[in-house]
Motif scaffolding. Structure first.
Motif, PDB file in Angstrom:
ATOM      1  N   PHE A   1      -8.217  14.414  15.095  1.00 34.81           N
ATOM      2  CA  PHE A   1      -9.378  13.710  14.566  1.00 34.81           C
ATOM      3  C   PHE A   1      -9.553  13.848  13.052  1.00 34.81           C
ATOM      4  CE2 PHE A   1     -10.852  14.234  19.042  1.00 34.81           C
ATOM      5  CZ  PHE A   1     -10.824  12.891  19.347  1.00 34.81           C
ATOM      6  N   LEU A   2      -8.809  14.744  12.421  1.00 40.98           N
ATOM      7  CA  LEU A   2      -8.905  14.877  10.967  1.00 40.98           C
ATOM      8  C   LEU A   2      -7.654  14.374  10.254  1.00 40.98           C
ATOM      9  CD1 LEU A   2     -10.575  18.395  10.679  1.00 40.98           C
ATOM     10  CD2 LEU A   2     -11.619  16.183  10.254  1.00 40.98           C
ATOM     11  N   LEU A   3      -6.502  14.822  10.704  1.00 36.15           N
ATOM     12  CA  LEU A   3      -5.276  14.480   9.983  1.00 36.15           C
ATOM     13  C   LEU A   3      -4.804  13.052  10.234  1.00 36.15           C
ATOM     14  CD1 LEU A   3      -3.245  17.803  10.195  1.00 36.15           C
ATOM     15  CD2 LEU A   3      -4.715  16.960   8.365  1.00 36.15           C
ATOM     16  N   VAL A   4      -5.028  12.519  11.419  1.00 32.71           N
ATOM     17  CA  VAL A   4      -4.612  11.129  11.688  1.00 32.71           C
ATOM     18  C   VAL A   4      -5.401  10.141  10.825  1.00 32.71           C
ATOM     19  CG1 VAL A   4      -4.507   9.324  13.441  1.00 32.71           C
ATOM     20  CG2 VAL A   4      -3.673  11.610  13.973  1.00 32.71           C
ATOM     21  N   PRO A   5      -6.748  10.204  10.768  1.00 28.28           N
ATOM     22  CA  PRO A   5      -7.456   9.283   9.865  1.00 28.28           C
ATOM     23  C   PRO A   5      -7.093   9.505   8.395  1.00 28.28           C
ATOM     24  CG  PRO A   5      -8.991  10.236  11.427  1.00 28.28           C
ATOM     25  CD  PRO A   5      -7.699  10.961  11.598  1.00 28.28           C
ATOM     26  N   LEU A   6      -6.937  10.775   7.996  1.00 29.90           N
ATOM     27  CA  LEU A   6      -6.548  11.055   6.625  1.00 29.90           C
ATOM     28  C   LEU A   6      -5.183  10.464   6.315  1.00 29.90           C
ATOM     29  CD1 LEU A   6      -7.084  12.417   3.912  1.00 29.90           C
ATOM     30  CD2 LEU A   6      -6.052  14.491   4.858  1.00 29.90           C
ATOM     31  N   SER A   7      -4.260  10.568   7.248  1.00 36.40           N
ATOM     32  CA  SER A   7      -2.928   9.986   7.053  1.00 36.40           C
ATOM     33  C   SER A   7      -3.013   8.470   6.903  1.00 36.40           C
ATOM     34  CB  SER A   7      -2.012  10.332   8.232  1.00 36.40           C
ATOM     35  OG  SER A   7      -1.869  11.718   8.344  1.00 36.40           O
ATOM     36  N   LEU A   8      -3.828   7.829   7.724  1.00 34.63           N
ATOM     37  CA  LEU A   8      -3.985   6.378   7.621  1.00 34.63           C
ATOM     38  C   LEU A   8      -4.610   5.975   6.285  1.00 34.63           C
ATOM     39  CD1 LEU A   8      -5.166   5.574  11.253  1.00 34.63           C
ATOM     40  CD2 LEU A   8      -2.918   5.138  10.252  1.00 34.63           C
ATOM     41  N   ILE A   9      -5.568   6.751   5.820  1.00 34.31           N
ATOM     42  CA  ILE A   9      -6.182   6.476   4.519  1.00 34.31           C
ATOM     43  C   ILE A   9      -5.144   6.615   3.410  1.00 34.31           C
ATOM     44  CG2 ILE A   9      -7.838   7.359   2.809  1.00 34.31           C
ATOM     45  CD1 ILE A   9      -9.647   8.095   5.224  1.00 34.31           C
ATOM     46  N   LEU A  10      -4.374   7.701   3.438  1.00 30.99           N
ATOM     47  CA  LEU A  10      -3.371   7.912   2.394  1.00 30.99           C
ATOM     48  C   LEU A  10      -2.266   6.863   2.440  1.00 30.99           C
ATOM     49  CD1 LEU A  10      -3.133  11.811   2.413  1.00 30.99           C
ATOM     50  CD2 LEU A  10      -4.354  10.319   0.806  1.00 30.99           C
ATOM     51  N   ILE A  11      -1.885   6.436   3.633  1.00 30.03           N
ATOM     52  CA  ILE A  11      -0.881   5.369   3.754  1.00 30.03           C
ATOM     53  C   ILE A  11      -1.424   4.074   3.145  1.00 30.03           C
ATOM     54  CG2 ILE A  11       0.279   3.851   5.423  1.00 30.03           C
ATOM     55  CD1 ILE A  11       0.636   6.387   7.186  1.00 30.03           C
ATOM     56  N   SER A  12      -2.692   3.762   3.410  1.00 30.94           N
ATOM     57  CA  SER A  12      -3.257   2.531   2.842  1.00 30.94           C
ATOM     58  C   SER A  12      -3.309   2.604   1.318  1.00 30.94           C
ATOM     59  CB  SER A  12      -4.638   2.246   3.421  1.00 30.94           C
ATOM     60  OG  SER A  12      -5.566   3.215   2.996  1.00 30.94           O
ATOM     61  N   TYR A  13      -3.626   3.767   0.765  1.00 33.77           N
ATOM     62  CA  TYR A  13      -3.614   3.907  -0.690  1.00 33.77           C
ATOM     63  C   TYR A  13      -2.189   3.833  -1.237  1.00 33.77           C
ATOM     64  CZ  TYR A  13      -8.551   4.880  -0.929  1.00 33.77           C
ATOM     65  OH  TYR A  13      -9.915   4.765  -0.861  1.00 33.77           O
ATOM     66  N   GLY A  14      -1.237   4.306  -0.481  1.00 32.36           N
ATOM     67  CA  GLY A  14       0.163   4.163  -0.891  1.00 32.36           C
ATOM     68  C   GLY A  14       0.574   2.702  -0.959  1.00 32.36           C
ATOM     69  N   VAL A  15       0.129   1.912   0.011  1.00 33.81           N
ATOM     70  CA  VAL A  15       0.432   0.479   0.016  1.00 33.81           C
ATOM     71  C   VAL A  15      -0.239  -0.205  -1.179  1.00 33.81           C
ATOM     72  CG1 VAL A  15       0.043  -1.672   1.297  1.00 33.81           C
ATOM     73  CG2 VAL A  15       0.824   0.376   2.495  1.00 33.81           C
ATOM     74  N   ILE A  16      -1.484   0.173  -1.478  1.00 31.60           N
ATOM     75  CA  ILE A  16      -2.183  -0.389  -2.636  1.00 31.60           C
ATOM     76  C   ILE A  16      -1.435  -0.031  -3.925  1.00 31.60           C
ATOM     77  CG2 ILE A  16      -4.289  -0.232  -4.043  1.00 31.60           C
ATOM     78  CD1 ILE A  16      -5.816   0.165  -1.378  1.00 31.60           C
ATOM     79  N   THR A  17      -1.010   1.232  -4.031  1.00 26.18           N
ATOM     80  CA  THR A  17      -0.279   1.671  -5.221  1.00 26.18           C
ATOM     81  C   THR A  17       1.022   0.909  -5.376  1.00 26.18           C
ATOM     82  OG1 THR A  17      -1.280   3.861  -5.020  1.00 26.18           O
ATOM     83  CG2 THR A  17       0.695   3.678  -6.385  1.00 26.18           C
TER      84      THR A  17
END
Length: 148
Positions: free
Chosen positions: A41-57
């Motif tokens: 419940f913590l690392l999976v949403p955080l991973s999805l957030i970081l992946i989305s920021y990676g795509v934006i970058t």
């Protein structure tokens, strides 16, 4: 979980680590389950957030412009600040060993339940040019009044 005797939670709220410390039963299994749920419940949403920021970058890096780093920071900077503060404290709180007896748990729970949500709007509004100019004007007036 059953409690031994009359005990009070030594925290501002009923956090799971504090409740586990008060249990009369063998709590290692419960600690493992809480840790597993913490990962999900913590690392999976955080991973999805970081992946989305990676795509934006990556999308911004394809722009052939001298201002692309500024665009990346304007797009993701404030959000990443809030995300890293919030998730950093929660991940530390719920993945540290439950046997540690520090008072940092109270401070951390206060930090991620009250302080970060309170500063979240402020962090996001600091991106606004009008807000920045008003803050600069207020600081200039205070500096001017202090000289008088």
């Amino acid at each position: 979980m059953p409690r031994c005797g009359h005990q009070e939670v030594d925290n501002f709220s009923c956090e799971m680590p504090a409740l586990i410390k008060m249990a009369c039963v063998y709590s290692k299994v419960i600690e493992v389950v809480v840790f597993a749920f913490g990962v999900v419940f913590l690392l999976v949403p955080l991973s999805l957030i970081l992946i989305s920021y990676g795509v934006i970058t990556q999308a911004v890096m394809r722009i052939k412009s001298a201002a692309r780093c500024r665009k990346i920071l304007n797009t993701c900077g404030s959000n990443l600040t809030v995300v890293s503060l919030f998730y950093g404290t929660i991940i530390y709180m719920y993945t540290k060993p439950q046997t540690s007896t520090s008072q940092n748990g109270k401070l951390l729970s206060l930090f991620y339940t009250i302080v970060i949500p309170s500063f979240n709007p402020l962090i996001h509004t600091l991106r606004n040019k009008d807000v920045k100019s008003v803050i600069k004007r207020i600081l200039w007036i205070k500096k001017w009044l202090a000289k008088s």
